[in-house]
Design an enzyme around this catalytic site. Structure first.
Site, mmCIF file in Angstrom:
data_model
loop_
_atom_site.group_PDB
_atom_site.id
_atom_site.type_symbol
_atom_site.label_atom_id
_atom_site.label_comp_id
_atom_site.label_asym_id
_atom_site.label_seq_id
_atom_site.Cartn_x
_atom_site.Cartn_y
_atom_site.Cartn_z
ATOM 1 N N LYS A 1 0.845 -1.195 0.000
ATOM 2 C CA LYS A 1 0.000 0.000 0.000
ATOM 3 C C LYS A 1 0.879 1.243 0.000
ATOM 4 C CE LYS A 1 -3.900 2.033 2.531
ATOM 5 N NZ LYS A 1 -4.775 1.928 3.721
ATOM 6 N N HIS B 1 -0.284 4.497 0.117
ATOM 7 C CA HIS B 1 -0.864 5.672 0.768
ATOM 8 C C HIS B 1 -1.263 5.309 2.194
ATOM 9 C CE1 HIS B 1 -4.257 3.371 -0.852
ATOM 10 N NE2 HIS B 1 -4.980 3.889 0.130
#
Length: 224
Positions: free
Chosen positions: A103, A105
């Site tokens: 991921k 963000h």
């Protein structure tokens, strides 16, 4: 075989997570039986499943501090097992799982839940072992990223089959990953317990189907 293992086999049949017929496996083999962990899809079923995993986890010599589930099927398993350990055995463990993709963000990273540290004793939970490659990759990734101490892996069903190299798939995984592996039950447990037994008003495993499984294991299986 312990009582919880017999109860687990009944549970597999009741939920149709264990089916008999003709199925094509990920390996390409044609199997007369199939196990599908995705069949557990109610709160009651996942609660009960967590109990069986917790029972198997407790049979390791080392008590875990964290239960880890490889994505995707391992995600509900690690949560259910952690809840069962707390509710049934008064063991308050952490849980965590990985993402298939990192991921970029928010909190970022590839781990969700408790990130293992060198003091943690981590037990992994998953459904079955095919060739073990994905599990070996996950274990090595955890050790490299977190210096985690992996103390065991629990799977629901050991099919007791050879891998593509003709070796015991589970034994090869144990050697390659350096981690002991336990199963809640094996196909040999099923063949010892289930033939002729009536579950929900029907015979779960007929003599004919048992013979087909034994023939399949003669070709693809390992010794009991």
């Amino acid at each position: 075989m312990q009582a919880y293992q017999q109860d687990f086999i009944d549970f597999l049949v009741e939920t149709r997570a264990l089916r008999f017929g003709e199925f094509t496996l990920k390996s390409g083999r044609r199997s007369p039986y199939f196990f599908n962990a995705g069949q557990f899809n109610t709160g009651a079923e996942i609660e009960r499943l967590g109990y069986y995993y917790a029972c198997a986890i407790r049979e390791f010599d080392v008590e875990p501090t964290l239960v880890f589930g490889p994505a995707y099927k391992g995600i509900p398993l690690c949560i259910a097992a952690a809840i069962a350990l707390r509710q049934r055995f008064d063991m308050d463990t952490s849980f965590g799982f990985d993402r298939k993709e990192i991921k970029e963000h928010g909190e970022g990273g590839w781990l969700v839940g408790k990130e293992p540290d060198p003091q943690d004793r981590v037990v992994l939970v998953d459904d079955v072992v095919t060739d073990g490659a994905t599990k070996i990759q996950t274990i090595r990734r955890l050790k490299a990223a977190c210096s985690a101490r992996i103390t065991g892996l629990v799977i629901a069903l050991d099919r007791k089959e050879k891998n593509a190299d003709g070796e015991d798939a589970v034994a090869a995984l144990q050697t390659a990953a350096g981690v002991p592996v336990r199963s809640i039950v094996s196909v040999h447990d099923i063949l010892a317990y289930l033939p002729g037994r009536s579950i929900s008003g029907r015979i779960a495993l007929t003599a004919d189907m048992m013979g087909r499984i034994e023939t399949y294991l003669d070709e693809h299986g390992i010794s009991a």
